[in-house]
Design a protein around this motif. Structure first.
Motif, PDB file in Angstrom:
ATOM      1  N   VAL A 130      -2.086   1.088  -9.843  1.00  0.00           N
ATOM      2  CA  VAL A 130      -3.388   1.634  -9.440  1.00  0.00           C
ATOM      3  C   VAL A 130      -4.483   1.094 -10.359  1.00  0.00           C
ATOM      4  CG1 VAL A 130      -4.775   3.744  -9.423  1.00  0.00           C
ATOM      5  CG2 VAL A 130      -2.542   3.719  -8.301  1.00  0.00           C
ATOM      6  N   ALA A 131      -4.251   1.180 -11.661  1.00  0.00           N
ATOM      7  CA  ALA A 131      -5.273   0.748 -12.623  1.00  0.00           C
ATOM      8  C   ALA A 131      -5.539  -0.747 -12.490  1.00  0.00           C
ATOM      9  CB  ALA A 131      -4.831   1.104 -14.046  1.00  0.00           C
ATOM     10  N   ALA A 132      -4.494  -1.535 -12.185  1.00  0.00           N
ATOM     11  CA  ALA A 132      -4.650  -2.989 -12.067  1.00  0.00           C
ATOM     12  C   ALA A 132      -5.167  -3.395 -10.693  1.00  0.00           C
ATOM     13  CB  ALA A 132      -3.307  -3.659 -12.341  1.00  0.00           C
ATOM     14  N   GLY A 133      -5.177  -2.454  -9.743  1.00  0.00           N
ATOM     15  CA  GLY A 133      -5.601  -2.790  -8.388  1.00  0.00           C
ATOM     16  C   GLY A 133      -4.548  -3.600  -7.636  1.00  0.00           C
ATOM     17  N   ASP A 134      -3.294  -3.509  -8.060  1.00  0.00           N
ATOM     18  CA  ASP A 134      -2.224  -4.296  -7.427  1.00  0.00           C
ATOM     19  C   ASP A 134      -1.783  -3.728  -6.073  1.00  0.00           C
ATOM     20  OD1 ASP A 134      -2.194  -6.010  -9.536  1.00  0.00           O
ATOM     21  OD2 ASP A 134      -0.455  -5.098 -10.538  1.00  0.00           O
ATOM     22  N   ILE A 135      -2.005  -2.441  -5.863  1.00  0.00           N
ATOM     23  CA  ILE A 135      -1.650  -1.842  -4.573  1.00  0.00           C
ATOM     24  C   ILE A 135      -2.860  -1.082  -4.032  1.00  0.00           C
ATOM     25  CG2 ILE A 135       0.840  -1.589  -5.006  1.00  0.00           C
ATOM     26  CD1 ILE A 135       0.256   1.406  -5.646  1.00  0.00           C
ATOM     27  N   ALA A 136      -2.912  -0.969  -2.706  1.00  0.00           N
ATOM     28  CA  ALA A 136      -3.942  -0.137  -2.092  1.00  0.00           C
ATOM     29  C   ALA A 136      -3.388   1.274  -1.993  1.00  0.00           C
ATOM     30  CB  ALA A 136      -4.281  -0.678  -0.712  1.00  0.00           C
ATOM     31  N   VAL A 137      -4.166   2.262  -2.452  1.00  0.00           N
ATOM     32  CA  VAL A 137      -3.740   3.648  -2.361  1.00  0.00           C
ATOM     33  C   VAL A 137      -4.548   4.338  -1.280  1.00  0.00           C
ATOM     34  CG1 VAL A 137      -3.444   5.831  -3.579  1.00  0.00           C
ATOM     35  CG2 VAL A 137      -3.194   3.691  -4.803  1.00  0.00           C
ATOM     36  N   ARG A 138      -3.859   4.961  -0.358  1.00  0.00           N
ATOM     37  CA  ARG A 138      -4.546   5.763   0.648  1.00  0.00           C
ATOM     38  C   ARG A 138      -4.251   7.216   0.309  1.00  0.00           C
ATOM     39  NH1 ARG A 138      -2.202   3.719   5.975  1.00  0.00           N
ATOM     40  NH2 ARG A 138      -4.135   4.233   7.038  1.00  0.00           N
ATOM     41  N   ASP A 139      -5.135   7.764  -0.549  1.00  0.00           N
ATOM     42  CA  ASP A 139      -4.945   9.149  -0.981  1.00  0.00           C
ATOM     43  C   ASP A 139      -5.080  10.088   0.204  1.00  0.00           C
ATOM     44  OD1 ASP A 139      -4.540  10.031  -3.854  1.00  0.00           O
ATOM     45  OD2 ASP A 139      -5.872   8.312  -4.109  1.00  0.00           O
ATOM     46  N   ALA A 140      -4.133  11.027   0.298  1.00  0.00           N
ATOM     47  CA  ALA A 140      -4.110  11.966   1.415  1.00  0.00           C
ATOM     48  C   ALA A 140      -3.946  13.377   0.871  1.00  0.00           C
ATOM     49  CB  ALA A 140      -2.969  11.612   2.359  1.00  0.00           C
ATOM     50  N   SER A 162       0.840  -1.203   0.000  1.00  0.00           N
ATOM     51  CA  SER A 162       0.000   0.000   0.000  1.00  0.00           C
ATOM     52  C   SER A 162       0.873   1.251   0.000  1.00  0.00           C
ATOM     53  CB  SER A 162      -0.912   0.017   1.234  1.00  0.00           C
ATOM     54  OG  SER A 162      -0.167   0.325   2.392  1.00  0.00           O
ATOM     55  N   VAL A 163       0.269   2.338  -0.467  1.00  0.00           N
ATOM     56  CA  VAL A 163       0.942   3.633  -0.482  1.00  0.00           C
ATOM     57  C   VAL A 163       0.010   4.673   0.104  1.00  0.00           C
ATOM     58  CG1 VAL A 163       1.995   5.446  -1.884  1.00  0.00           C
ATOM     59  CG2 VAL A 163       2.191   3.083  -2.606  1.00  0.00           C
TER      60      VAL A 163
END
Lengths: 246, 276
Positions: free
Chosen positions: B93-103, B72-73
């Motif tokens: 992101v597009a592939a859903g390979d990582i979780a993004v925690r937008d801040a 995750s990022v």
């Protein structure tokens, strides 16, 4: 002196919006807003008005902060930053901005860098100027896919700041905070209302015959082509070199 | 002289302190990015990393994402600046390979500040009505308890990374490091359990001998380890030392446009030891 190039015209339009601003912050990769802020500062200096401070984020030389990257946000929270610039992958008719990406979130097919400090600064800085040189219906949309920061807030939400104007390569809009809508206040030379309407994905109010945004005066042009360009070249050499031709 | 410096280690030994599943704090691209650690991090086995970009990220997290090391990022933005978007991040992101925690930048600073102060949350203005807030169930809106009128305000939890990594110009013989005006590096160190710093050089003296350098010094109290890595931020620059190598950043951006291009770039980068 030869007439203003479209870029020079744009810089002067933005500089006019900064009237009265004493402390201005500019994002790292924003040469036109940076040039406008520098022109505003140069005009204040020659006319004997109080000095204008500019901080270009990420710059070593043109950055007056000493408390790391948190200081911009803290000083904005204290009300010390008068103006700031934001762009966005999408801007909608209610002044909402999207710096994150196209729907569906989070797996955006088109992902932009992210919200940066917009979710905070859009609330705190009195005069936020939205700037996008490309005036395109994919950018200026009816409704953003993701709200990095809303254009307006409910009255009980603490919000000293917000959008002031939207400047594109074709036109200047003012944001009416009470109505929560943009109003066309001028077309840049060579652009007409029908073409601007077609290139804008949201509806906006306008005069039956909108005025043309004022051309730069001789003093502004000579400042822009002299001291401003030299200072600008320290941070944006490529941009400064082609200013007059673009 | 160097042998006496507490916590002095090699970049390789430093990278091996990063283990799978750790939460890692990384600095913004102009604050001193510890790029010299990257070949070692990539060669090592750490996976499922949770990255915290302070407050935005670029080449370093993009490489870790491309190398498949990231779970995750948390970040306010991910960009290569003038060189464009971060290609591996976008793909993941597009592939859903990582979780993004937008801040948003000040929320990351606020989270670090909460950890620094040892308090359960920090309040921050703005954010209300944004989708950034809507997608962060760990952030809450509370009524200002000191106000008698309606005054909603966002609170964010402490950010307590397992490890902070950054690059600085100088360490001294006592393990103090010079951060200058890059005070976010101090925030990262205060908030993190361990802080590892690569430096251009170690001086045989104390940064506390001079009040001017002392003012820009992060005390060894917060520094777990120091490693010497000359031009250790390359291709990023280091304030007061050297400029960013924009051409090298553009080369990366072009190569990493495809997964195969990224793999080839990474292989060369590791083989070259991360040096120009």
């Amino acid at each position: 002196m030869s007439g203003a190039s479209p870029r020079e015209h744009l810089i002067c339009t933005v500089a006019d919006l900064l009237q009265g601003c004493r402390t201005i912050a500019v994002g790292a990769s924003s040469p036109i807003p940076a040039a406008a802020a520098m022109l505003h500062r140069a005009r204040a200096a020659v006319s004997g008005r109080p000095p204008v401070r500019i901080s270009i984020l990420g710059s070593v030389r043109h950055n007056f902060f000493t408390n790391g990257s948190a200081e911009l946000f803290d000083s904005a929270a204290q009300g010390r930053i008068d103006a700031f610039f934001l762009g966005g992958g999408q801007i909608d008719g209610q002044g909402n901005i999207n710096l994150v990406g196209t729907a569906p979130y989070p797996r955006s097919p088109l992902r932009w860098p992210g919200s940066f400090g917009s979710s905070f600064l859009y609330f705190m800085v009195p005069k936020v100027i939205l700037f996008r040189e490309d005036h395109d219906p994919r950018v200026l949309v009816d409704r953003v896919d993701f709200i990095s920061a809303p254009g307006t807030s409910e009255p009980h939400v603490a919000r000293p700041g917000g959008p002031h104007a939207l400047v594109t390569g074709k036109a200047l809009f003012r944001f009416d905070r009470d109505a929560g809508r943009f109003e066309l206040s001028g077309l840049h030379p060579g652009h007409d209302l029908e073409a601007v309407r077609a290139a804008t994905g949201f509806g906006f109010r306008h005069a039956p015959v909108p005025p043309v945004t004022p051309a730069p005066d001789a003093e502004s042009l000579s400042l822009l082509r002299g001291p401003v360009r030299d200072t600008l070249a320290e941070s944006y050499p490529g941009f400064a070199a082609q200013l007059q031709s673009a | 002289m160097s042998a006496a410096v507490p916590g002095l280690m090699t970049p390789g030994a430093m990278a091996s302190e990063v283990h799978s599943g750790m939460r890692l704090a990384l600095p913004v691209d102009y604050a001193g990015v510890p790029m010299a650690l990257m070949p070692h991090l990539v060669a090592g086995g750490a996976r499922d990393l949770d990255l915290v970009c302070v407050p935005t990220g670029g080449l370093q997290p993009d490489i870790l994402i491309g190398a498949g090391r990231v779970r995750s990022v948390e970040t306010s933005a991910m960009t290569l600046g003038e060189a464009g978007g971060a290609p591996c991040f976008r793909r993941a992101v597009a592939a859903g390979d990582i979780a993004v925690r937008d801040a948003t930048c000040p929320a990351i600073h606020a989270g670090l500040m909460a950890a620094q102060k040892g308090v359960p949350f920090m309040a921050i203005r703005g954010l209300i009505g944004s989708d950034v807030l809507r997608h962060r169930p760990d952030w809450k809106v509370i009524q200002n308890p000191l106000s008698e009128v309606a005054d909603p305000i966002v609170v964010v939890p402490p950010i307590r990374p397992d490890v902070a990594l950054f690059h600085c110009p100088v360490a001294d013989r006592d393990g103090n490091v010079l951060i200058g005006r890059r005070r976010e590096l101090a925030s990262m160190a205060y908030a993190s359990r361990h802080t590892f710093v690569t430096v251009e050089r170690v001086i045989d003296g104390s940064l506390f001998d001079n009040e001017q350098t002392a003012a820009g010094t992060l005390p060894a109290l917060y520094v777990t380890g120091v490693a010497v890595a000359e031009r250790g931020a390359w291709p990023y620059g280091l304030g007061g030392e050297y400029e960013a190598d924009t051409a090298a950043l553009r080369d990366y951006a072009a190569a990493a446009r495809t997964p195969r291009g990224f793999d080839a770039w990474l292989e060369r980068f590791v083989a070259d030891g991360g040096m120009p």
